[in-house]
Enzyme design. Sequence first.
Site, mmCIF file in Angstrom:
data_model
loop_
_atom_site.group_PDB
_atom_site.id
_atom_site.type_symbol
_atom_site.label_atom_id
_atom_site.label_comp_id
_atom_site.label_asym_id
_atom_site.label_seq_id
_atom_site.Cartn_x
_atom_site.Cartn_y
_atom_site.Cartn_z
ATOM 1 N N CYS A 1 18.431 -3.756 -31.249
ATOM 2 C CA CYS A 1 17.994 -4.840 -32.128
ATOM 3 C C CYS A 1 17.929 -4.377 -33.576
ATOM 4 O O CYS A 1 17.999 -5.196 -34.499
ATOM 5 C CB CYS A 1 16.649 -5.381 -31.675
ATOM 6 S SG CYS A 1 16.761 -6.242 -30.097
ATOM 7 N N CYS B 1 14.014 -2.580 -30.627
ATOM 8 C CA CYS B 1 14.663 -1.417 -30.036
ATOM 9 C C CYS B 1 15.874 -1.000 -30.880
ATOM 10 O O CYS B 1 16.212 -1.669 -31.849
ATOM 11 C CB CYS B 1 15.091 -1.725 -28.606
ATOM 12 S SG CYS B 1 16.494 -2.829 -28.490
ATOM 13 N N ASP C 1 29.222 2.404 -2.980
ATOM 14 C CA ASP C 1 28.985 1.445 -1.906
ATOM 15 C C ASP C 1 30.305 1.200 -1.182
ATOM 16 O O ASP C 1 31.379 1.570 -1.661
ATOM 17 C CB ASP C 1 28.379 0.151 -2.465
ATOM 18 C CG ASP C 1 27.677 -0.658 -1.375
ATOM 19 O OD1 ASP C 1 27.695 -0.230 -0.206
ATOM 20 O OD2 ASP C 1 27.116 -1.726 -1.697
HETATM 21 N N1 GUN Z 1 24.919 -4.376 -1.528
HETATM 22 C C1 GUN Z 1 24.058 -5.396 -1.481
HETATM 23 N N2 GUN Z 1 23.591 -5.565 -0.222
HETATM 24 C C2 GUN Z 1 24.190 -4.635 0.534
HETATM 25 C C3 GUN Z 1 24.103 -4.299 1.929
HETATM 26 O O1 GUN Z 1 23.389 -4.907 2.719
HETATM 27 N N3 GUN Z 1 24.878 -3.244 2.344
HETATM 28 C C4 GUN Z 1 25.678 -2.547 1.484
HETATM 29 N N4 GUN Z 1 26.391 -1.532 1.968
HETATM 30 N N5 GUN Z 1 25.767 -2.847 0.188
HETATM 31 C C5 GUN Z 1 25.035 -3.885 -0.274
HETATM 32 ZN ZN ZN Z 2 15.837 -5.008 -28.446
#
Ligand code: GUN
Ligand code: ZN
Length: 650
Positions: free
Chosen positions: A275, A272, A87
């Site tokens: 756990c 799981c 991101d």
């Molecule tokens: N992460 C959470 N929301 C957003 C968003 O609107 N744009 C981007 N690039 N990352 C995000």
């Molecule tokens: Zn568990």
Amino acid sequence: MLERDGLGRIGRLATPHGPIETPALLPVVHPDPERQPVPPEEFRRRLGLGAVITSSYITWRTPPLRAIAEQRGIHGLIGFSGPVMTDSGAFQQHAYGSVEVGPEEILRFQEAIGTDVATILDVFTEPETPHEVAESSLETTLDRARAGRALRNGLLAVPVQGGPHSDLRARSARAASELGDVLAVGGVVPLLEQYRFVELARILSAVRPELTPAAPVHLFGAGHPMTFAWAALFGVDLIDSSAYQKFARRGRLLLPEGTVALADVTEATCRCFLCDELPLPKLANLPPTERERRLAYHNLLTSAEEIGRVRQAIREGTLWELAERRAVAHPALRAGLEEARRHPEVFLPTEPEARRAFREVDRTSRDRPAVVRFRRRLDAYRAGRAPSHLIGRLGLRPEYLRHLPLEDRAGSPLRWQMETPLGLVPVELSDLYPVGPYLGVEEFLDPPRHRPPRAVREEVGSTFGPTVDVDRDWTGPWTLFQISSLLEWQYGRTAARALAPGLTGERSRRTGRLRSIARGDTPHFVVGTEGVAHPTFRGAESLRTVLPGDSHRVTVHEDAVPFVRAGRTLFSRFVVHADPELVPGTTALLVGADDELLAIGRLLLAPHEMGKLARGVAVRVTAHAARPVPEELVPSEEEGDAERPLPGDL
Ligand code: GUN
Ligand code: ZN
């Protein structure tokens, strides 16, 4: 099997570090391995989560991390050899009000550190932003997206912004479809955090129809497992989760059924592998960091299980059921699902013709798009018809039908309808999906009354007196009437009138349901357990002569004609045209340019998707001249009929 349900689909995104099988959950990984509670390789090995997302912005902004990333790449920094999406810092703009990096610099950086999916630096637009401001932010996002596309060779995620404004969202979605390889719905974190699922449903309803079906859809921030089925219903293919860590920090256990405080967990309700090492109630005794680490791991484990269930439900055609079951986690989520149902036009183009079953979760299940479509078609079917008489809930068994006259002695038609959970339905159509396979609470609260057939005869006799012939056996006329009605339902009145004369039907001995339709000894249609009449190749040949224009046809590109004629699959890129009224699951006529019938097959894609997908199967061919009856439909007394409960058979 269609491998799709709602707007959700099973898919695959190829990346330089291998494919991502979608719908997929991408855990948010901190770029600083010191601050990442569970190493990402372990996600892959033990949870089957094969791809992750991390922040290129935090990496860029933190000199030691940046140095390692520049040297060894993002995969080397976080210690992960599978697909990594990065991101851009737009989220930090939301969280902290600003970012210190330019759009071009952060994209070049992502390119330099070898990310598999880079994200442009979009402008995070809050859900309260006025139209004017949201619009100018969107212009900036779009400028950056265009510049980013020119810069980036690899996969590029283009976020969809526009705040709460449907027109801007739609525009943003169209632009993202032109420019992006991953279409990421953004600016919705506050909605998810504040459980504003109704607003989110409105945004997704505006966005989803405008997104190209060819690219995966990402939803930024939908990390709570209770939302996965709901998101998948809207066609979300990729979900990122930081929730597993965020909730762990606050001592919260994430479950598909909702959120639980770890402090309240006193029973070992989970078995799981985590756990098994240390049951949840014992986590309380651990030092905070270790407790948080284990809780985060557990949260991700339940999230991984849930995304698996979503994929399973898509394959089975039970995604609406799963979403409805999950919606009880929180009234806000139920409201979000109700809002989704208020937008049937978003779901109907890809809504399959039928499913194997229709199981009611609660009474709101009766508003699923399948029912909306059925009701609309029923209104059209009823228009201009004689009113019907009511016979309660009888089913189509021959022992009842034989006593139900289809006309009086003067030759005037008598029509019958029966009570169903979806309202009054003409008897002749009551086998059809969704009403035929419908399994709901009424079946048990108010079970169908089993009347001796004699009682039906007496009731009819006393209602109509000597004007009807109750001693005649009406089963044969019913079979013919049902054939013409089914054909009318599927192909319209004109085609049905032209087609029906000379057709005969065969009923199941066990259930009395119509199973096949023939002309002489040649099967022309086989009726599935969902009540739909699927043509054989011979049936399709006669359909071709009575259906006008492009009706029920998919036109095959000349390059693919010899293959389709020989029974091979029709791929999306070889579709020249498809009748826009067709929906997934329907058996269509595959024709060449001169309307030569090459084969018949089941649609996997909706017509509007066919031109757009470069890869992928559009139609699975089920029969052709050399094998005129689809194998899957060769009727078998045991199989087909046993699957489906009949009223009173439960
Ligand atoms: N992460 C959470 N929301 C957003 C968003 O609107 N744009 C981007 N690039 N990352 C995000
Ligand atoms: Zn568990």
